[in-house]
Enzyme design. Structure first.
Site, PDB file in Angstrom:
ATOM      1  N   PHE A  15      34.123  43.721  45.881  1.00 23.67           N
ATOM      2  CA  PHE A  15      35.163  43.931  44.879  1.00 23.67           C
ATOM      3  C   PHE A  15      35.850  42.610  44.538  1.00 23.67           C
ATOM      4  O   PHE A  15      36.171  41.825  45.436  1.00 23.67           O
ATOM      5  CB  PHE A  15      36.266  44.859  45.416  1.00 23.67           C
ATOM      6  CG  PHE A  15      35.836  46.241  45.813  1.00 23.67           C
ATOM      7  CD1 PHE A  15      35.899  47.293  44.918  1.00 23.67           C
ATOM      8  CD2 PHE A  15      35.411  46.505  47.113  1.00 23.67           C
ATOM      9  CE1 PHE A  15      35.538  48.578  45.294  1.00 23.67           C
ATOM     10  CE2 PHE A  15      35.046  47.784  47.504  1.00 23.67           C
ATOM     11  CZ  PHE A  15      35.111  48.827  46.583  1.00 23.67           C
ATOM     12  N   ASP A  16      36.121  42.399  43.255  1.00 25.24           N
ATOM     13  CA  ASP A  16      37.115  41.418  42.859  1.00 25.24           C
ATOM     14  C   ASP A  16      38.493  41.996  43.197  1.00 25.24           C
ATOM     15  O   ASP A  16      38.620  43.197  43.455  1.00 25.24           O
ATOM     16  CB  ASP A  16      36.975  41.151  41.352  1.00 25.24           C
ATOM     17  CG  ASP A  16      38.009  40.164  40.826  1.00 25.24           C
ATOM     18  OD1 ASP A  16      38.411  39.253  41.587  1.00 25.24           O
ATOM     19  OD2 ASP A  16      38.416  40.299  39.661  1.00 25.24           O
ATOM     20  N   GLY A  17      39.510  41.146  43.181  1.00 22.98           N
ATOM     21  CA  GLY A  17      40.852  41.615  43.521  1.00 22.98           C
ATOM     22  C   GLY A  17      41.663  42.037  42.308  1.00 22.98           C
ATOM     23  O   GLY A  17      41.811  43.218  42.008  1.00 22.98           O
ATOM     24  N   PHE A  46      31.944  44.661  41.749  1.00 21.37           N
ATOM     25  CA  PHE A  46      32.863  45.039  40.688  1.00 21.37           C
ATOM     26  C   PHE A  46      33.743  43.860  40.286  1.00 21.37           C
ATOM     27  O   PHE A  46      34.380  43.243  41.148  1.00 21.37           O
ATOM     28  CB  PHE A  46      33.776  46.182  41.153  1.00 21.37           C
ATOM     29  CG  PHE A  46      33.073  47.477  41.449  1.00 21.37           C
ATOM     30  CD1 PHE A  46      32.720  48.347  40.430  1.00 21.37           C
ATOM     31  CD2 PHE A  46      32.787  47.842  42.763  1.00 21.37           C
ATOM     32  CE1 PHE A  46      32.089  49.554  40.707  1.00 21.37           C
ATOM     33  CE2 PHE A  46      32.161  49.048  43.051  1.00 21.37           C
ATOM     34  CZ  PHE A  46      31.803  49.902  42.011  1.00 21.37           C
ATOM     35  N   ASP A  73      36.321  42.326  36.709  1.00 24.29           N
ATOM     36  CA  ASP A  73      36.875  42.624  35.383  1.00 24.29           C
ATOM     37  C   ASP A  73      36.537  41.567  34.344  1.00 24.29           C
ATOM     38  O   ASP A  73      36.826  41.771  33.166  1.00 24.29           O
ATOM     39  CB  ASP A  73      38.399  42.781  35.478  1.00 24.29           C
ATOM     40  CG  ASP A  73      39.085  41.464  35.811  1.00 24.29           C
ATOM     41  OD1 ASP A  73      39.998  41.050  35.074  1.00 24.29           O
ATOM     42  OD2 ASP A  73      38.727  40.830  36.821  1.00 24.29           O
TER      43      ASP A  73
END
Length: 351
Positions: A202-204, A319, A321
């Protein structure tokens, strides 16, 4: 028009429970080696589109160039030709491995993954999808085929925890409806994935967390961002769209830990963020702690490219954004999923 009150909602829940009890009584009388799908309210439901699960590039070309009738005809003529894996395929296989391990340890427990095929395909195409799913030995018992209409309206009814699609417009619609969602992208290179451990990266900011800090970076610059994060180090970040899915993974991890399987846990999670550890990392770690969540590995890259690190991790899904991170991951062989949430989307559109 007034909405339904607590009494009506309670009556609806009781009726649903009666329906499940009747279905369970029926299936209990049937002999089968296959595990039954869990109740949706107990399961972690992952809805996957057909173009995310399988490679349907050629079929999509026929649909766009020749129309729906020729597309359906082609699918029917080729329904015994097995579809090749798509970008979500290895992720789904890894979910099923976790389910198998859970059933070994907790044979009567229903808290596990339930995979739903959520597609706007016509029912006539269903035979080829079923044949391909059976060919690979994937357990997908729930289908939703909407015959050309968007399936997004059904996600809530299926109690969906995560929706993966190759259609960015449908993913955007689902995100706006408050459902954790991402657009899948195929890696540009073939890599080997773990068969024994689900690996999720995951990105943060704007993925696990809100985009509040990212807004400061975009609008006021890095120095103001560092200052803001240090001033707010002890104030937890608001949650982002994928926080709930990390929470779901954490619940399942704890079930393995309870059986003394921490070192052999089939789930591993990674935080891969462009943040700097010293300048802005403490707030992230303290936020996760305040949520009662663990992340197995945290990698603070201080603006360095994510692709080379992801090559080492080899996640089944990553993931993020921001599309430039997605594209960088793709080039080096990582299957990436774009989360269209937060201020970065505004800047991507303007670019």
């Amino acid at each position: 028009m007034s909405g339904s009150g607590p009494e009506e909602e309670e009556a609806g829940l009781q009726e649903a429970e009666r329906d499940w009890a009747a279905a369970k009584a029926f299936y209990d009388n049937l002999v089968s080696k296959k595990p039954r799908p869990p109740k949706p309210q107990h399961a972690i439901t992952v809805a996957v589109s057909s173009r995310a699960l399988f490679d349907l590039v050629e079929e999509r070309r026929i649909y766009e160039e020749q129309g729906v009738e020729k597309y359906v005809e082609y699918q029917q003529q080729n329904e015994n030709v097995t579809l090749k894996p798509g970008p979500a395929f290895h992720f789904v296989k890894a979910l099923e491995h976790v389910n198998a391990r859970l059933l070994e340890l907790y044979p009567d427990d229903e808290e596990r993954f339930d995979i739903v095929l959520m597609t706007n395909n016509h029912a006539q195409v269903g035979v080829r999808l079923i044949n391909s799913i059976n060919h690979y030995g994937i357990t997908i018992e729930r289908f939703c085929m909407t015959g050309g209409k968007s399936p997004v309206g059904y996600l809530t009814a299926y109690l969906t925890n995560l929706y993966l699609s190759a259609d960015s417009e449908k993913v955007q619609e689902a995100i706006e409806a408050g459902i954790a969602s991402a657009t899948m992208f195929t890696a540009n290179k073939d890599v080997a994935y773990s068969d024994t451990q689900l690996r999720v990266a995951f990105d943060g900011d704007a993925v696990l967390f809100s985009d509040e800090s990212e807004q400061i970076v975009k609008e006021q610059g890095l120095d103001k961002f560092f200052e803001h994060e240090q001033l707010n180090e002890n104030k937890p970040l608001a949650q982002g769209p994928l926080k709930g899915f990390l929470e779901d993974l954490g619940k399942l991890q704890k079930k393995f830990y309870a059986k003394n399987e921490r070192l052999n846990c089939p789930i591993r999670t990674f935080l891969v963020t462009a943040r700097s550890a010293a300048s802005s990392g403490a707030r992230v770690l303290k936020t996760l702690r305040s949520w009662g969540l663990e992340i197995d590995e945290a990698l603070f890259l201080a603006g360095a490219p994510k692709g080379p690190i992801l090559v080492k991790i080899r996640p089944h899904i990553f993931f993020d954004d921001q599309m430039f991170h997605i594209e960088g991951a793709q080039k080096l062989g990582t299957i990436a999923a774009h989360v269209p949430y937060g201020i970065a989307q505004k800047y991507q559109k303007s670019a």
